[in-house]
Design an enzyme around this catalytic site. Structure first.
Site, mmCIF file in Angstrom:
data_model
loop_
_atom_site.group_PDB
_atom_site.id
_atom_site.type_symbol
_atom_site.label_atom_id
_atom_site.label_comp_id
_atom_site.label_asym_id
_atom_site.label_seq_id
_atom_site.Cartn_x
_atom_site.Cartn_y
_atom_site.Cartn_z
ATOM 1 N N HIS A 174 0.829 -1.212 0.000
ATOM 2 C CA HIS A 174 0.000 0.000 0.000
ATOM 3 C C HIS A 174 0.856 1.251 0.000
ATOM 4 O O HIS A 174 2.067 1.207 0.245
ATOM 5 C CB HIS A 174 -0.957 0.005 1.204
ATOM 6 C CG HIS A 174 -0.285 -0.029 2.542
ATOM 7 N ND1 HIS A 174 0.387 1.054 3.065
ATOM 8 C CD2 HIS A 174 -0.201 -1.010 3.480
ATOM 9 C CE1 HIS A 174 0.862 0.746 4.271
ATOM 10 N NE2 HIS A 174 0.537 -0.503 4.542
ATOM 11 N N CYS A 190 3.509 -4.819 6.656
ATOM 12 C CA CYS A 190 3.074 -4.511 5.296
ATOM 13 C C CYS A 190 4.244 -3.976 4.460
ATOM 14 O O CYS A 190 5.286 -3.597 4.993
ATOM 15 C CB CYS A 190 1.949 -3.475 5.313
ATOM 16 S SG CYS A 190 0.342 -4.167 5.787
#
Length: 209
Positions: A174, A190
């Site tokens: 992301h 992440c």
């Protein structure tokens, strides 16, 4: 399979390669590089809950993952570890609020949930909807409040950048509101990329990659 047992990449369709060590991502077709850029990956740190309970290990997972879904303007619902981390950074306690419960503050006001909002009800009956953002959590009597999942106060806009490629188990590629962290091992697991890069990846990468 290679020496570490990872499956061979597909020969007939594009695939992603992420190097945790080099903190880089490649979008490839066969041997051709279609796109590449820097990323931020998991810090590798461990955080243990008070009292020796649960431990969180902030690592980017290894192995083969699949892009399961794609999102524009993703909203972040901070996991419990975020509030533990914030309370420790600021030397504060923790207070968990559940749906159907109330917390009575020292000033006589009551913190409760009405609809999808966490509100403060003052002794005179006046109601104020409380605001929360990353690094600006609700603090009640020296304790960081953990709002219930599903409430507006546990939905942070912009933290994950403009787009997200979900890989399951809470992991994703992301964007970020902290572009200066890209290229470092600083995330909670992440894979972060700059917003201008996630826009390009989002347009190219299909679900199932």
């Amino acid at each position: 399979r290679d020496a570490e047992g990872a499956p061979e990449p597909p020969r007939d369709r594009p695939y992603l390669v992420i190097s945790i060590e080099e903190r880089h991502i490649w979008y490839k077709l066969g041997g051709a590089i279609l796109f590449t850029t820097q990323v931020a990956t998991g810090s590798g740190k461990t955080m243990v809950k008070e009292g020796g309970g649960r431990a969180w290990k902030f690592e980017t997972p290894r192995g083969r993952l699949v892009v399961q879904s794609k999102e524009e303007a993703p909203v972040w619902a901070p996991p419990d570890w975020h509030y533990v981390e914030q309370s420790r950074k600021r030397g504060l306690g923790l207070a968990r609020l559940e749906i159907g419960q109330s917390l009575v503050a020292a000033d006589g006001s009551v913190i409760t949930v009405e609809g999808t909002d966490v509100v403060r009800v003052l002794p005179d009956g006046q109601r104020n909807v409380l605001q929360a953002a990353d690094g600006r959590e609700i603090v009640v009597d020296g304790r960081v409040l953990v709002p219930p999942l599903g409430t507006t106060q546990r939905r942070y806009q912009g933290v994950l950048g403009t787009h997200r490629l979900n890989m399951g188990d809470g992991y994703a590629i992301h964007g970020t509101n902290q572009p200066e962290t890209v290229g470092r091992a600083v995330s909670h697991g992440c894979v972060r990329v700059r917003n201008e890069d996630i826009v390009k990846l989002y347009a190219m990468v299909e679900v199932g990659t």
